[in-house]
Design an enzyme around this catalytic site. Structure first.
Site, PDB file in Angstrom:
ATOM      1  N   CYS A   1       0.753  -1.054   0.080  1.00 28.58           N
ATOM      2  CA  CYS A   1       0.130   0.014   0.022  1.00 28.58           C
ATOM      3  C   CYS A   1       0.787   1.295   0.104  1.00 28.58           C
ATOM      4  O   CYS A   1       1.810   1.470   1.070  1.00 28.58           O
ATOM      5  CB  CYS A   1      -1.098   0.003   1.437  1.00 28.58           C
ATOM      6  SG  CYS A   1      -1.503   1.523   1.722  1.00 28.58           S
ATOM      7  N   GLY A   2       0.594   2.207  -1.018  1.00 22.74           N
ATOM      8  CA  GLY A   2       1.511   3.218  -1.233  1.00 22.74           C
ATOM      9  C   GLY A   2       1.153   4.313   0.040  1.00 22.74           C
ATOM     10  O   GLY A   2       2.199   4.865   0.707  1.00 22.74           O
ATOM     11  N   HIS A   3       0.156   4.337   0.395  1.00 19.82           N
ATOM     12  CA  HIS A   3      -0.473   5.271   1.616  1.00 19.82           C
ATOM     13  C   HIS A   3       0.237   4.862   2.958  1.00 19.82           C
ATOM     14  O   HIS A   3       0.855   5.617   3.849  1.00 19.82           O
ATOM     15  CB  HIS A   3      -1.924   5.579   1.904  1.00 19.82           C
ATOM     16  CG  HIS A   3      -2.478   6.153   0.616  1.00 19.82           C
ATOM     17  ND1 HIS A   3      -1.898   7.143  -0.119  1.00 19.82           N
ATOM     18  CD2 HIS A   3      -3.525   5.816  -0.203  1.00 19.82           C
ATOM     19  CE1 HIS A   3      -2.623   7.562  -1.027  1.00 19.82           C
ATOM     20  NE2 HIS A   3      -3.861   6.663  -1.191  1.00 19.82           N
ATOM     21  N   CYS A   4       0.242   3.403   3.031  1.00 20.45           N
ATOM     22  CA  CYS A   4       0.825   2.953   4.223  1.00 20.45           C
ATOM     23  C   CYS A   4       2.511   2.988   4.104  1.00 20.45           C
ATOM     24  O   CYS A   4       3.001   3.342   5.197  1.00 20.45           O
ATOM     25  CB  CYS A   4       0.795   1.415   4.181  1.00 20.45           C
ATOM     26  SG  CYS A   4      -1.060   0.891   4.282  1.00 20.45           S
TER      27      CYS A   4
END
Length: 519
Positions: free
Chosen positions: A51-54
């Protein structure tokens, strides 16, 4: 026998021992329950490695854990790899990544704070302690101010006064920043408070100390804090998107300039100088056009790289209205004049439009642009079916052969017109398109507009036309009020709960809806 018991005990201890990764507890099925019950307060991030936001949150999460250790806080931060611990994710009703949950004595609640280290720490301290920290000395006040990028200090001669009570009510409402309160005479003298009350927003960028000069109500203080806590110029990214679009200020000047551009700093400094003149009225935002993720924003505004650097103004209400300056200059005076003219109502909304193609009506499916839309669609002698599409939309591409066949079927009909418009390059003041493809029938006579929501087949579309827009028409919109946390996670959860369970086709369709944080 004794050896075996000791060995079994050692294995048990190793199994239940909570690992740490840079100060963050790594929780698994065997350690999760003990972690949330043994620690009175713990914030847990459920994440996916891909996950990029993670990935963007990770360094801030680690900093937040360190900040808590630095102030000797008992609050713990933990994380769960939801792809590895699927059972834990299901038990905690995790529907997206990252999802953060706050556990108080083992009982969960949703985290609705920001994504920076300071915002995480401030939110946790607010949830676990008093709304405002009591300050007794000048040194304590200075230490409090230096501990965060943004802090709020309320100084009162009488802590039982109405002004102090309103301040504490505001502190209770705002989770993103730390508040402190004091009635110490030396602290009031240090901050030059000669009246009965004073409130200051202390920050490490722009103006280091901003004094509140409004009426002492909790609403006014909250507005002051939310407005003044933002930098004069804020950079658009995933972390700042909610502050920008969910804030009190609905007018935004967007400055599109790549950080690698030779004049980037000069342009940004000019923006800072102008922003001071319109504080509280217009939010100044830079968009780094070197970022690949921001290319869709340029498309949204119909801008090409050859036009950069550039600026646009937007006004946010139910719909977004865009404004384009008459000058391409990005000087201090050009920015100032553009914003002032907008505030004075001298700038008209900017609508994208292509030129009318010479052969727009030479094929069975007529090609519409903004400039010829009204004259064709609102012809009182014709039923005009219009497909609003985007060139990149997969479902639009699948519809092309069917729609062309529909155009061929009705090309000689005396009162039916089949048309299409590229909505990424053409905008209409009276019609806002939210997803692609959208198909609308503009009926002859009263020009009533009926949206089609039936099957995208030749038979379905034909029946829609033959029944005068009765078959397959979209149901009236149902308005469901949003009452949750104004964060990206809060909006996602609201949408998931409000919408019906989608079919496979509906799930695929969601890919053709522009993302909210892409403007």
């Amino acid at each position: 026998m004794k050896f075996l018991l000791l060995l079994a005990f050692a294995v048990l201890v190793r199994t239940d021992e909570v690992k740490k990764d840079q100060g963050v507890l790594v929780l698994e099925k065997d350690t999760f329950q003990s972690a949330i019950t043994d620690n009175k307060f713990i914030l847990v991030e459920f994440y996916a490695p891909w996950c990029g936001h993670c990935k963007a949150l990770e360094p801030e999460y680690i900093k937040a854990a360190q900040k808590l250790r630095d102030i000797n806080s008992d609050i713990q931060l933990g994380k769960v790899d939801a792809t590895e611990q699927a059972e834990l994710a299901e038990e905690n009703k995790i529907r997206g990544y990252p999802t953060l949950k706050f556990y108080r004595d083992g009982k969960p609640s949703d985290y609705n704070g920001g994504r920076t280290a300071d915002e995480i720490v401030n939110w946790l301290l607010k949830k676990t302690g008093p709304a405002a920290k009591a300050i007794a000395t000048v040194d304590e006040a200075k230490e409090f101010a230096s501990a965060s990028d943004v802090a709020v200090l309320g100084l009162f001669k009488d802590l039982e006064s109405d002004a102090a009570k309103q301040y504490l009510a505001a502190a209770q409402e705002v989770d993103d920043f730390r508040f402190a309160i004091s009635a110490d005479a030396d602290v009031l003298k240090e901050y030059e408070v000669s009246s009965d009350a004073g409130v200051f927003l202390l920050k490490k960028v722009d103006d280091p100390k901003v004094a509140f000069d409004g009426e002492f109500t909790s609403e006014a203080i909250v507005k002051f804090v939310k407005t003044e806590s933002l930098p004069l110029v804020i950079e658009f990214n995933h972390e700042s998107a909610q502050k920008i679009f969910g804030g009190e200020i609905k007018n935004h000047l967007l400055i599109f300039v790549g950080k690698s551009h030779a004049d980037a700093e000069k342009i940004t400094q000019a923006a800072r100088d102008v922003a001071k003149l319109f504080k509280g009225k217009v939010l100044f935002v830079t968009v780094d056009t070197d970022e690949d993720d921001h290319q869709r924003i340029l498309e949204f505004f119909g801008m090409k790289k050859s036009e950069l650097p550039a600026m646009r103004l937007i006004h946010l209400e139910e719909e977004m209205t865009k404004y384009k300056p008459s000058s391409e200059d990005l000087t201090l005076d050009a920015m100032k004049d553009f914003v002032q003219d907008f505030i004075d109502g001298k700038v008209k909304p900017h609508l994208l439009s292509e030129d009318i193609p010479e052969d727009w009506d030479k094929t069975p499916v007529k090609v519409l642009v903004s400039k010829n839309f009204d004259s064709v669609a609102f012809n009182k002698d014709k039923d005009v079916l219009v497909e609003f599409y985007a060139p990149w939309c997969g479902h639009c591409k699948q519809l092309v052969p069917i729609y062309d066949e529909l155009g061929e079927k009705y090309k000689d009909h005396e009162s039916i017109v089949i048309a299409k418009m590229d909505s990424t390059a053409n905008e209409l003041e009276h019609t806002k398109i939210q997803s692609f493809p959208t198909i609308k029938l503009y009926q002859k006579g009263d020009n009533k507009v009926v949206e089609y929501n039936g099957e995208r087949t030749l038979a379905g579309l034909s029946k829609f036309l033959e029944t005068g827009g009765t078959y397959g028409q979209a149901a009236p919109e149902e308005v469901i009020p949003f009452t949750g946390a104004r964060t990206l996670d809060g909006f996602v959860e609201f949408l998931e709960q409000s919408l019906k369970t989608p079919s496979t086709e509906d799930e695929e369709e969601e890919k053709d809806v522009p993302a909210k944080d892409e403007l």
